[in-house]
Write a protein that holds these residues in place. Structure first.
Motif, PDB file in Angstrom:
ATOM      1  N   ALA A  69       0.770  -1.276   0.171  1.00 52.00           N
ATOM      2  CA  ALA A  69       0.041  -0.032   0.014  1.00 52.00           C
ATOM      3  C   ALA A  69       0.836   1.366   0.031  1.00 52.00           C
ATOM      4  O   ALA A  69       0.491   2.346  -0.642  1.00 52.00           O
ATOM      5  CB  ALA A  69      -0.954  -0.153   1.182  1.00 52.00           C
ATOM      6  N   ARG A  70       1.964   1.342   0.639  1.00 50.50           N
ATOM      7  CA  ARG A  70       2.772   2.451   0.843  1.00 50.50           C
ATOM      8  C   ARG A  70       3.952   2.719  -0.060  1.00 50.50           C
ATOM      9  O   ARG A  70       4.205   3.756  -0.695  1.00 50.50           O
ATOM     10  CB  ARG A  70       3.315   2.573   2.400  1.00 50.50           C
ATOM     11  CG  ARG A  70       4.046   3.775   2.684  1.00 50.50           C
ATOM     12  CD  ARG A  70       3.164   5.026   2.720  1.00 50.50           C
ATOM     13  NE  ARG A  70       4.005   6.190   3.283  1.00 50.50           N
ATOM     14  CZ  ARG A  70       4.545   7.006   2.149  1.00 50.50           C
ATOM     15  NH1 ARG A  70       4.466   6.509   1.157  1.00 50.50           N
ATOM     16  NH2 ARG A  70       5.012   8.017   2.729  1.00 50.50           N
ATOM     17  N   ARG A  98      -5.273   2.387  -0.040  1.00 48.87           N
ATOM     18  CA  ARG A  98      -4.193   1.687   1.086  1.00 48.87           C
ATOM     19  C   ARG A  98      -4.809   1.266   2.164  1.00 48.87           C
ATOM     20  O   ARG A  98      -4.432  -0.108   2.360  1.00 48.87           O
ATOM     21  CB  ARG A  98      -3.207   3.233   1.256  1.00 48.87           C
ATOM     22  CG  ARG A  98      -2.530   3.694   0.119  1.00 48.87           C
ATOM     23  CD  ARG A  98      -1.805   4.729   0.708  1.00 48.87           C
ATOM     24  NE  ARG A  98      -0.937   5.420  -0.140  1.00 48.87           N
ATOM     25  CZ  ARG A  98       0.207   6.417  -0.165  1.00 48.87           C
ATOM     26  NH1 ARG A  98       0.167   6.790   1.346  1.00 48.87           N
ATOM     27  NH2 ARG A  98       0.880   6.573  -1.020  1.00 48.87           N
TER      28      ARG A  98
END
Length: 349
Positions: free
Chosen positions: A130-131, A234
């Motif tokens: 996600a990051r 995210r």
């Protein structure tokens, strides 16, 4: 021909083709295929003891399949179920050994510890995906090895005195049941099957009946469109991996609190997590499909033990059949083309 019917017929054809090619291999190598399959069935369901052992084997397969299938449904490929299972196994056994509590508290605590450990282990690839857009397949594969060797280290140095296994868990943390053992002629069947079936319902409910499930599936289908619609992409990626890891950790608890009652030092992987990938593929990542696929794989694994004894056929042939089934599931595109052409010919006639 409807898509729903195709989704049902493709895995069935994959199983049939896998069995057919496996039969051909047995005949070519000089084995009696009829005797082999008869011994396989007898070894899986021939008496109540074997039936109990089959259900016991099916239990972690269901949860491992749910872990892989849930990630699939949300557009992620969780290859790290094996590692998440191992840390869940270790966490459940640690709680089972370290605390002395009433069963009504101790057993749920040990089960929840396994789910939390698996979820935490899956959080790492979920966060990195996600990051930083790090592919979850790469991270989860590496974390499998970290889980294996870290658990071995902790067992040898923290949970035991330089032994190759932990002490047995307390009875208050055990899933074993004298009632089920007596019912199945003292097989290792335990209450974990109830937990697995509850998790099947939970997965179905989340994906089909909640807003969260809708968002998770939407993000898996198209992240850009989901973000444009106001969804937190995210957060949903991380949440999907965490839920998937929780299912995998519970699969480990089935082994640690049910089948074995301790955590051993391992020379290699258990294989259950990797088999979960095949279970999810064959079951189409659908909860009911995963249960049926787990039943097939569990019966093949347990029944295979009887093949050398009754038919003189090496049980490795079952692994070949499983591999063939997975191959034909992976080649489902060809099966779909064949079905479509067949239906078109019928339509022309």
């Amino acid at each position: 021909m409807s898509n729903r019917f195709k989704n049902l017929i493709v895995p069935v054809l994959a199983v049939v083709l896998g069995m057919l090619v496996g039969t051909i291999i047995m005949l070519v190598t000089g084995y009696d295929a009829g005797a082999a399959f008869s011994a396989l069935f007898e070894g899986a369901f021939g008496d109540i003891y074997y039936t109990g052992e089959t259900i016991r084997q099916v239990t972690p397969y269901i949860l491992a399949g749910l872990a892989v299938g849930f990630a699939f449904k949300t557009g992620l490929f969780n290859i790290g179920v094996e590692g998440q299972l191992i840390v869940g196994w270790l966490a459940s056994v640690w709680v089972g050994v370290a605390f002395d509590l009433p069963k009504i508290i101790h057993l749920p605590l040990a089960v929840l510890a396994a789910a939390a450990a698996g979820a935490l282990w899956a959080f790492i690839p979920g966060f990195l995906k996600a990051r930083f857009r790090v592919h979850e397949v790469i991270v989860t594969i590496m974390l499998n090895y970290v889980a294996l060797h870290l658990s071995n280290y902790l067992i040898r140095t923290v949970l035991s005195e330089k032994s190759d296994r932990t002490p047995n868990i307390h009875d208050t943390a055990s899933l074993k049941s004298p009632f089920l053992e007596g019912l199945t002629d003292y097989s290792r069947l335990h209450w974990g099957i109830v937990i697995a079936l509850i998790c099947v319902f939970i997965m179905w409910f989340i994906l089909q009946k909640t807003t969260l499930g809708y968002e998770l599936k939407a993000v898996g289908f198209n992240q850009h469109a989901s973000e444009y619609a106001g969804m937190n992409v995210r957060k949903n990626i991380i949440l999907s991996m965490v839920i998937s890891g929780a299912f995998a950790g519970l699969a480990g608890a089935m082994e640690g609190l049910g089948t074995f009652g301790y955590a051993p030092v391992r020379g290699g992987f258990t294989g259950v997590g990797f088999d979960g990938i095949a279970v999810a593929l064959l079951g189409g990542s659908a909860p009911i499909g995963i249960v049926l696929a787990a039943l097939l794989f569990g019966s093949l694994k347990v029944g295979a033990l009887n093949m050398p004894l009754e038919a003189g056929v090496p049980n490795e042939l079952v692994d070949i059949i499983i591999a063939l089934i997975v191959f034909f599931v992976g080649a489902s595109y060809m099966i779909r083309i064949f079905i479509e052409r067949l239906s078109k010919k019928k339509g022309v006639k």
